[in-house]
Design a protein around this motif. Structure first.
Motif, PDB file in Angstrom:
ATOM      1  N   ILE A  52       0.677  -1.201  -0.092  1.00  0.00           N
ATOM      2  CA  ILE A  52      -0.165   0.059  -0.268  1.00  0.00           C
ATOM      3  C   ILE A  52       0.977   1.188  -0.033  1.00  0.00           C
ATOM      4  O   ILE A  52       0.582   2.100  -0.680  1.00  0.00           O
ATOM      5  N   TYR A  53       1.963   1.265   0.788  1.00  0.00           N
ATOM      6  CA  TYR A  53       2.824   2.252   0.798  1.00  0.00           C
ATOM      7  C   TYR A  53       3.518   2.574  -0.619  1.00  0.00           C
ATOM      8  O   TYR A  53       3.687   3.610  -1.258  1.00  0.00           O
ATOM      9  N   ASP A  54       3.958   1.231  -1.079  1.00  0.00           N
ATOM     10  CA  ASP A  54       4.560   1.494  -2.696  1.00  0.00           C
ATOM     11  C   ASP A  54       3.466   1.923  -3.489  1.00  0.00           C
ATOM     12  O   ASP A  54       3.876   2.882  -4.322  1.00  0.00           O
ATOM     13  N   ALA A  55       2.275   1.606  -3.523  1.00  0.00           N
ATOM     14  CA  ALA A  55       1.184   2.067  -4.366  1.00  0.00           C
ATOM     15  C   ALA A  55       1.110   3.773  -4.053  1.00  0.00           C
ATOM     16  O   ALA A  55       1.007   4.548  -5.110  1.00  0.00           O
ATOM     17  N   ALA A  56       1.159   4.002  -2.963  1.00  0.00           N
ATOM     18  CA  ALA A  56       0.914   5.571  -2.495  1.00  0.00           C
ATOM     19  C   ALA A  56       2.184   6.363  -3.300  1.00  0.00           C
ATOM     20  O   ALA A  56       1.954   7.377  -3.633  1.00  0.00           O
ATOM     21  N   LEU A  57       3.473   5.842  -3.102  1.00  0.00           N
ATOM     22  CA  LEU A  57       4.585   6.271  -3.567  1.00  0.00           C
ATOM     23  C   LEU A  57       4.548   6.694  -4.975  1.00  0.00           C
ATOM     24  O   LEU A  57       4.793   7.523  -5.637  1.00  0.00           O
ATOM     25  N   PHE A  58       3.889   5.539  -5.626  1.00  0.00           N
ATOM     26  CA  PHE A  58       3.787   5.404  -7.323  1.00  0.00           C
ATOM     27  C   PHE A  58       2.908   6.464  -7.705  1.00  0.00           C
ATOM     28  O   PHE A  58       3.066   7.042  -8.748  1.00  0.00           O
ATOM     29  N   LEU A  59       1.821   6.817  -6.794  1.00  0.00           N
ATOM     30  CA  LEU A  59       0.859   7.694  -7.320  1.00  0.00           C
ATOM     31  C   LEU A  59       1.517   9.309  -7.183  1.00  0.00           C
ATOM     32  O   LEU A  59       1.380  10.305  -8.083  1.00  0.00           O
ATOM     33  N   TYR A 121       3.452   4.135 -13.619  1.00  0.00           N
ATOM     34  CA  TYR A 121       3.208   4.612 -12.238  1.00  0.00           C
ATOM     35  C   TYR A 121       1.783   4.981 -11.957  1.00  0.00           C
ATOM     36  O   TYR A 121       1.366   4.345 -10.774  1.00  0.00           O
ATOM     37  N   PHE A 122       0.858   5.372 -12.704  1.00  0.00           N
ATOM     38  CA  PHE A 122      -0.491   5.385 -12.547  1.00  0.00           C
ATOM     39  C   PHE A 122      -1.015   4.081 -12.158  1.00  0.00           C
ATOM     40  O   PHE A 122      -1.875   3.533 -11.096  1.00  0.00           O
ATOM     41  N   ASP A 123      -0.481   2.994 -13.240  1.00  0.00           N
ATOM     42  CA  ASP A 123      -1.149   1.504 -13.111  1.00  0.00           C
ATOM     43  C   ASP A 123      -0.818   1.093 -11.789  1.00  0.00           C
ATOM     44  O   ASP A 123      -1.499   0.298 -11.205  1.00  0.00           O
ATOM     45  N   GLN A 124       0.232   1.143 -11.384  1.00  0.00           N
ATOM     46  CA  GLN A 124       0.925   0.685 -10.062  1.00  0.00           C
ATOM     47  C   GLN A 124       0.018   1.342  -8.866  1.00  0.00           C
ATOM     48  O   GLN A 124      -0.158   0.414  -7.855  1.00  0.00           O
ATOM     49  N   ALA A 125      -0.162   2.460  -8.970  1.00  0.00           N
ATOM     50  CA  ALA A 125      -1.014   3.079  -7.820  1.00  0.00           C
ATOM     51  C   ALA A 125      -2.234   2.606  -7.783  1.00  0.00           C
ATOM     52  O   ALA A 125      -2.935   2.591  -6.729  1.00  0.00           O
ATOM     53  N   GLU A 126      -3.034   2.277  -9.029  1.00  0.00           N
ATOM     54  CA  GLU A 126      -4.469   1.667  -9.001  1.00  0.00           C
ATOM     55  C   GLU A 126      -4.387   0.475  -8.271  1.00  0.00           C
ATOM     56  O   GLU A 126      -5.509   0.133  -7.690  1.00  0.00           O
ATOM     57  N   ILE A 140      -8.395   9.879  -3.525  1.00  0.00           N
ATOM     58  CA  ILE A 140      -7.355   9.223  -4.000  1.00  0.00           C
ATOM     59  C   ILE A 140      -7.731   8.756  -5.510  1.00  0.00           C
ATOM     60  O   ILE A 140      -7.009   9.168  -6.468  1.00  0.00           O
ATOM     61  N   TRP A 141      -8.799   8.018  -5.764  1.00  0.00           N
ATOM     62  CA  TRP A 141      -9.172   7.688  -6.919  1.00  0.00           C
ATOM     63  C   TRP A 141      -9.389   8.857  -7.738  1.00  0.00           C
ATOM     64  O   TRP A 141      -8.957   9.038  -9.411  1.00  0.00           O
ATOM     65  N   SER A 142      -9.902  10.078  -7.444  1.00  0.00           N
ATOM     66  CA  SER A 142     -10.062  11.281  -7.957  1.00  0.00           C
ATOM     67  C   SER A 142      -8.780  11.933  -8.710  1.00  0.00           C
ATOM     68  O   SER A 142      -8.718  12.393  -9.639  1.00  0.00           O
ATOM     69  N   SER A 143      -7.844  12.010  -7.639  1.00  0.00           N
ATOM     70  CA  SER A 143      -6.492  12.322  -8.104  1.00  0.00           C
ATOM     71  C   SER A 143      -5.901  11.663  -8.920  1.00  0.00           C
ATOM     72  O   SER A 143      -5.244  12.247 -10.210  1.00  0.00           O
ATOM     73  N   LEU A 144      -6.001  10.067  -8.898  1.00  0.00           N
ATOM     74  CA  LEU A 144      -5.304   9.164  -9.949  1.00  0.00           C
ATOM     75  C   LEU A 144      -5.927   9.715 -11.310  1.00  0.00           C
ATOM     76  O   LEU A 144      -5.156   9.581 -12.388  1.00  0.00           O
TER      77      LEU A 144
END
Length: 192
Positions: A52-59, A121-126, A140-144
């Protein structure tokens, strides 16, 4: 994050993506990392905390890359080029091409590669967005989704981010918000 802001005081060129990644990590990736404890992790999430932290970093990285690509022309007017110099050279481009603000086939090919990286990076954040606490998922989804649309706008401008600023109009933003809300309702299932 403060070190990233300081980088803007003395650094206006990045030799490689590794250097640019460090800048993106500092100015935006850290924001994603700091947000996870505030947003919270869904109690029923099968994902690892690390995932989850990795996904947040990727976003954060994806958002910063979208910002950089959106602002190439404006940054060039300020004498700044936030693009990997070695990758520009691979496409036969240099700072002079960026400063000339002329869109060429080489520029379009270069931008396609840069946009593909941001989308990665967006795909990883998703993958991690639905593992946050349910009350935190919508923003978060709105930002992405909205930052991803900046990349779409660059493509719609025929990759002219040298003389045109890619932006997401109000109508597109308003149409995206319900879609982001629907995505935020997804039950986390995929373990990270």
């Amino acid at each position: 994050m403060i070190e990233g802001m300081r980088m803007d005081l003395w650094k206006c060129r990045y030799q490689s993506f590794e250097e640019l990644y460090l800048y993106c990590y500092r100015v935006a990736g850290t924001v994603g990392l700091m947000s996870v404890p505030i947003m919270g992790i869904a109690p029923d999430s099968p994902a690892s905390t690390r995932g989850i932290y990795d996904a947040a970093l990727f976003l954060g990285i994806g958002n910063q890359l979208a910002n950089i690509l959106r602002d190439v022309g404006e940054d060039a007017q300020r004498g700044r080029v936030y693009l990997p110099q070695d990758e520009l050279a691979q496409f036969g481009l240099s700072d002079a091409d960026v400063m000339s603000r002329k869109v060429t086939d080489g520029w379009r090919a270069f931008m396609k590669q840069q946009i593909a990286r941001a989308r990665f990076y967006f795909d990883q954040a998703e993958i991690g967005a639905s593992h946050l606490d349910k009350d935190s998922r919508w923003p978060i989804w709105s930002s992405l989704m909205l930052y991803s649309k900046i990349l779409d706008a660059i493509e719609e401008n025929d990759y002219d981010n040298l003389t045109k600023r890619a932006y997401v109009g109000r109508a597109k933003k308003l149409l995206t918000l319900p879609l982001a809300y629907m995505r935020s309702l997804a039950v986390p299932s995929l373990a990270l």
